[in-house]
Design an enzyme around this catalytic site. Sequence first.
Site, PDB file in Angstrom:
ATOM      1  N   GLU A  52      17.966  68.861 101.429  1.00  0.00           N
ATOM      2  CA  GLU A  52      17.239  69.322 102.620  1.00  0.00           C
ATOM      3  C   GLU A  52      17.840  70.582 103.237  1.00  0.00           C
ATOM      4  OE1 GLU A  52      16.430  64.854 102.344  1.00  0.00           O
ATOM      5  OE2 GLU A  52      18.203  66.158 102.174  1.00  0.00           O
ATOM      6  N   PHE A 114      16.395  51.180 109.699  1.00  0.00           N
ATOM      7  CA  PHE A 114      16.764  51.884 108.477  1.00  0.00           C
ATOM      8  C   PHE A 114      16.307  53.341 108.551  1.00  0.00           C
ATOM      9  CE2 PHE A 114      15.661  53.187 104.063  1.00  0.00           C
ATOM     10  CZ  PHE A 114      16.948  53.189 103.550  1.00  0.00           C
ATOM     11  N   GLN A 115      17.237  54.243 108.337  1.00  0.00           N
ATOM     12  CA  GLN A 115      17.014  55.697 108.360  1.00  0.00           C
ATOM     13  C   GLN A 115      16.424  56.176 109.693  1.00  0.00           C
ATOM     14  OE1 GLN A 115      14.946  56.900 104.726  1.00  0.00           O
ATOM     15  NE2 GLN A 115      16.912  57.075 103.685  1.00  0.00           N
ATOM     16  N   LYS A 164       6.067  57.562 111.567  1.00  0.00           N
ATOM     17  CA  LYS A 164       5.234  57.179 110.425  1.00  0.00           C
ATOM     18  C   LYS A 164       3.900  56.591 110.867  1.00  0.00           C
ATOM     19  CE  LYS A 164       5.621  54.869 105.940  1.00  0.00           C
ATOM     20  NZ  LYS A 164       6.519  54.078 105.048  1.00  0.00           N
ATOM     21  N   MET A 475      37.459  85.203 101.580  1.00  0.00           N
ATOM     22  CA  MET A 475      37.646  85.719 102.930  1.00  0.00           C
ATOM     23  C   MET A 475      38.752  84.969 103.667  1.00  0.00           C
ATOM     24  SD  MET A 475      36.792  88.117 104.950  1.00  0.00           S
ATOM     25  CE  MET A 475      35.151  88.800 104.684  1.00  0.00           C
TER      26      MET A 475
END
Length: 559
Positions: A52, A114-115, A164, A475
């Site tokens: 993602e 969940f999630q 959802k 760097m």
Amino acid sequence: MGKKVTGSKALLDLLVYIGITETFGYPGGAIIPLFDEIYQHKDIKNYLVRHEQAAVHAAEAYGKVNNSIGCCIATSGPGATNLVTGITNAYMDSNPLLCITGQVNQAALGKMSFQEVDILSIVKVITKKALQISDINELPKVLYDLITTATSGRKGPVLLDFPKDVSLQKVDSERLLAEYQQLEREAKKQEYPVNKSDIKKMLKYLKESKKPVFLIGAGVIKANCIKEIEQIIKYFKIPVVTTLHGLGIGFKTNYYYGMAGMHGSVIANQALYNADLVVSFGSRFDDRLVGNNEKFVKYGKKIHIDIDFNELGKNVKTNLKIHCDLKSFLNQLIKEDINIDVQSWILQLNQFKKEINANKTIFNTKDIHPKQFFEEINKINKKMYYVTDVGQHQMWSAQYLKNIKANHFISSGGSGTMGFGLPAAIGVSIAKKEETVAVFIGDGGFQMTLEELAMVKQYKLNIKIFILNNQYLGMVRQWQNLFFEGRYSNTVLDNNPDFKYIAKAYDLEYLKISAYDDLKQIAQLFTHCQPTIVEVLIDREANVLPMIPANESFEEIIL
């Protein structure tokens, strides 16, 4: 009454109406209904990332080069939190972005389902606005609010959290579209008017000035006024320097003196240091440009023009603060009849430049110096987009590339996000399908998002991926070398994978360049459209110079 569709279908229909027809995303449980509708929708395409974070970087770069808003999609929980780094990047660099996150059913909210994650609270300080929709009938108002917020004033990211159950709710899509259109008709355009007295004050400062400098930042590109600023530069004939994100503007004029800041050119920083007036167009005077506030533009006055009122005077004390739309300001400024004679200042800067250029770099013939590599890139007579990751190679790109066009140099600025380069290059390539994209990445940053090579292969993208390999986190190693007595703590990458086999695993062409004579092979890569990984073994101990140490001034520059 129109046919009832799911909330997901209604959202996609609105996105298409807005002009969003390509998205970057990764599916998951809470966002399945939206991806199901994408599967069936004839006017919208999603590009499947492999993480993602890549979705948000790709979407940001896509929107930047198209001068539009990018869009990324992720599921709830870890999908949403994986967007956070990229959202921060877009926020810091003021790029418009719509992030759509799935969310658990509303009945499950607040129960550590969940999630489930409260993504609105997480992104509150790194978005311009983040909203959760509780009923699909709210969609026109919520989406219009988010889109106008992202694209108005100082641009930036917004987030729509999409439960959802709402995504499955049935609704008349045509009615929602009509409501959105009504909101557009009723909307009052946010105005950032130009105060004529500000122009008069600025002209007065310019007339009194003997050593003025125009400082050009990313705001010029975001305000879509590249042509206008080029006119202003030619009209006033005043020396010009840019920030990292302003690269490419003024480049072909006789008054351009390079990028200023920590790793900017000596002449650009010298011009700022000795100027008696600096006019900033769309730059926020960030710390990497300014260094020591008290010594920045030590002998001169400062005029700051910006669309974000909160930026005026925030980082640097200014003599004149101008809050307005930059495009409108430039269009009014060009109408002014004014003659400013700064020829002696130009001659002085040109003499400085001549003396600096007289000191030629002597290269070790055994190892490839980054400048030698970029000199070979500059020989490629081809218009292309340049993308960088973050690190030494980023600054070498900014210092040595000679064919940059405005808005053709894409890099992570304020956030300094390693891993940005490859997914950003993918976003640029998808936005500009007929163009060539060259991305420059360190061996450290490449390994942060290299899984996106799958996208390069899947979508047959014309990207040339240059890994500048010095087996260091370069760097950080440079800072350890200069300021921490050479203690290379956790910056040595002497256990890198064999990048040849990484290329082979993704079925991509591969070329290794380990000696100066091999650099001639680079030109051949640009005669075809095949994506290619090019590993360039560079001088391990090469530093990015010049360098002004953090919080210091031009007086302390390291050459």
